[in-house]
Design an enzyme around this catalytic site. Structure first.
Site, short mmCIF file in Angstrom:
data_model
loop_
_atom_site.label_atom_id
_atom_site.label_comp_id
_atom_site.label_asym_id
_atom_site.label_seq_id
_atom_site.Cartn_x
_atom_site.Cartn_y
_atom_site.Cartn_z
N HIS A 54 0.84 -1.20 0.00
CA HIS A 54 0.00 0.00 0.00
C HIS A 54 0.88 1.26 0.00
O HIS A 54 0.60 2.22 -0.72
CB HIS A 54 -0.89 0.06 1.25
CG HIS A 54 -1.91 -1.05 1.36
ND1 HIS A 54 -1.97 -1.91 2.43
CD2 HIS A 54 -2.92 -1.41 0.53
CE1 HIS A 54 -2.98 -2.76 2.26
NE2 HIS A 54 -3.56 -2.49 1.11
N LYS A 90 -16.22 -7.20 5.77
CA LYS A 90 -15.39 -8.37 6.06
C LYS A 90 -14.90 -8.32 7.50
O LYS A 90 -14.86 -7.25 8.09
CB LYS A 90 -14.23 -8.50 5.06
CG LYS A 90 -13.32 -7.31 4.85
CD LYS A 90 -12.31 -7.63 3.72
CE LYS A 90 -11.37 -6.49 3.45
NZ LYS A 90 -10.50 -6.70 2.30
N ARG A 146 -2.53 -5.44 -8.41
CA ARG A 146 -1.35 -6.29 -8.18
C ARG A 146 -1.18 -7.36 -9.24
O ARG A 146 -0.10 -7.74 -9.60
CB ARG A 146 -1.46 -6.96 -6.81
CG ARG A 146 -1.34 -5.99 -5.65
CD ARG A 146 -1.90 -6.58 -4.40
NE ARG A 146 -3.30 -6.91 -4.58
CZ ARG A 146 -4.00 -7.64 -3.76
NH1 ARG A 146 -3.44 -8.16 -2.70
NH2 ARG A 146 -5.28 -7.88 -3.99
N SER A 205 -3.21 -8.16 2.86
CA SER A 205 -3.30 -8.04 4.32
C SER A 205 -3.65 -9.39 4.94
O SER A 205 -3.13 -9.75 6.00
CB SER A 205 -4.32 -6.97 4.70
OG SER A 205 -3.92 -5.73 4.17
N1 COA Z 1 -0.40 -4.08 -1.47
C1 COA Z 1 -0.81 -5.03 -0.65
N2 COA Z 1 -2.08 -5.44 -0.56
C2 COA Z 1 -2.95 -4.84 -1.36
C3 COA Z 1 -2.59 -3.83 -2.25
C4 COA Z 1 -1.24 -3.46 -2.30
N3 COA Z 1 -0.79 -2.52 -3.11
N4 COA Z 1 -3.69 -3.43 -2.92
C5 COA Z 1 -4.70 -4.18 -2.46
N5 COA Z 1 -4.25 -5.03 -1.52
C6 COA Z 1 -5.03 -6.05 -0.81
C7 COA Z 1 -5.51 -5.59 0.51
O1 COA Z 1 -4.53 -5.83 1.49
C8 COA Z 1 -6.72 -6.45 0.69
O2 COA Z 1 -6.33 -7.70 1.16
P1 COA Z 1 -7.30 -8.59 2.06
O3 COA Z 1 -8.54 -8.81 1.25
O4 COA Z 1 -6.48 -9.78 2.27
O5 COA Z 1 -7.57 -7.80 3.30
C9 COA Z 1 -7.26 -6.61 -0.72
O6 COA Z 1 -6.18 -6.33 -1.56
C10 COA Z 1 -8.33 -5.65 -1.09
O7 COA Z 1 -8.56 -4.77 -0.05
P2 COA Z 1 -8.69 -3.21 -0.08
O8 COA Z 1 -7.79 -2.54 -1.03
O9 COA Z 1 -8.63 -2.74 1.32
O10 COA Z 1 -10.05 -3.07 -0.69
P3 COA Z 1 -11.36 -3.66 -0.15
O11 COA Z 1 -11.80 -4.53 -1.23
O12 COA Z 1 -11.28 -4.22 1.22
O13 COA Z 1 -12.22 -2.34 -0.01
C11 COA Z 1 -13.29 -0.38 -0.84
C12 COA Z 1 -12.52 -1.63 -1.15
C13 COA Z 1 -13.11 0.11 0.58
C14 COA Z 1 -12.75 0.66 -1.77
C15 COA Z 1 -14.77 -0.70 -1.15
O14 COA Z 1 -15.18 -1.76 -0.37
C16 COA Z 1 -15.65 0.49 -0.88
O15 COA Z 1 -15.65 1.44 -1.62
N6 COA Z 1 -16.43 0.43 0.21
C17 COA Z 1 -17.36 1.49 0.57
C18 COA Z 1 -18.79 1.11 0.24
C19 COA Z 1 -19.08 1.32 -1.21
O16 COA Z 1 -19.00 2.41 -1.74
N7 COA Z 1 -19.42 0.20 -1.87
C20 COA Z 1 -19.69 0.22 -3.29
C21 COA Z 1 -18.42 0.04 -4.06
S1 COA Z 1 -18.77 -0.10 -5.77
#
Ligand code: COA
Length: 162
Positions: A18, A42, A91, A129
């Site tokens: 990140h 989650k 990624r 993560s």
């Molecule tokens: N390095 C390491 N890990 C990475 C990464 C990077 N560069 N980029 C993504 N990841 C991983 C994260 O660690 C995470 O891993 P995990 O699932 O094992 O925890 C995974 O990729 C994705 O997580 P994250 O980037 O935190 O995204 P998310 O999918 O949990 O959340 C939001 C995405 C918050 C943007 C989305 O849920 C959201 O917008 N929520 C608000 C409600 C909403 O508007 N919903 C409608 C959306 S269309």
């Protein structure tokens, strides 16, 4: 023109992957707001406060990076802040389909929004993560993959919950 971007995510916890994305984005944007989702659908290891504190101790030290909490729809948060660009890391090809869906849904909800995708350094492309948490939980080392404060927090959490 002030180029602002929001980097949303769960950050449970923040990893060097990140941080790599944030540093790359700093070369393209004047201001990055890392938006930590308060109640994602989650199960989390860290509280919102803990996730924000770890981000503040790492990304928050960089100039032009702010850390904020948000809840509800991401597009509503952007609209309130008058920001039109969402930053996400890509990624691997496997991320593409999910990110594509989110980007198009966000655009459907708020047509002014654009999503920008950056690739992290190759050494972080396999990081997530969840993987980090699993490795620490099972006694493995994650040095070099997460900041020191995160490693300490993980060790503490798992020692407490054992
Ligand atoms: N390095 C390491 N890990 C990475 C990464 C990077 N560069 N980029 C993504 N990841 C991983 C994260 O660690 C995470 O891993 P995990 O699932 O094992 O925890 C995974 O990729 C994705 O997580 P994250 O980037 O935190 O995204 P998310 O999918 O949990 O959340 C939001 C995405 C918050 C943007 C989305 O849920 C959201 O917008 N929520 C608000 C409600 C909403 O508007 N919903 C409608 C959306 S269309």
């Amino acid at each position: 023109m002030n180029r602002e971007v929001v980097y949303p995510g769960t950050f449970d916890p923040v990893t060097n992957g990140h941080l790599d994305i944030i540093k790359r984005a700093l070369q393209m944007f004047d201001q990055i707001t890392v938006a930590v989702v308060d109640k994602p659908g989650k199960n989390l290891l860290f509280t919102t406060r803990e996730r924000i504190e770890m981000l503040q101790a790492t990304a928050g030290k960089l100039s032009n990076v702010k850390i904020e909490r948000f809840e509800g729809l991401l597009v509503d948060y952007l609209q309130k802040r008058n920001i039109f660009v969402i930053l996400r890391g890509l990624r691997a090809v496997s991320d593409f389909e999910y990110e594509f869906q989110i980007a198009l849904m966000n655009r459907k909800l708020y047509s002014n929004i654009e999503s920008v995708f950056l690739m992290p350094s190759q050494e972080y492309t396999y990081l997530s993560s969840s993987l980090i948490k699993e490795v620490v939980r099972l006694g493995g080392k994650v040095e070099g993959l997460v900041p020191g404060v995160v490693e300490e927090a993980l060790n503490k959490k798992f020692a407490l919950t054992k």
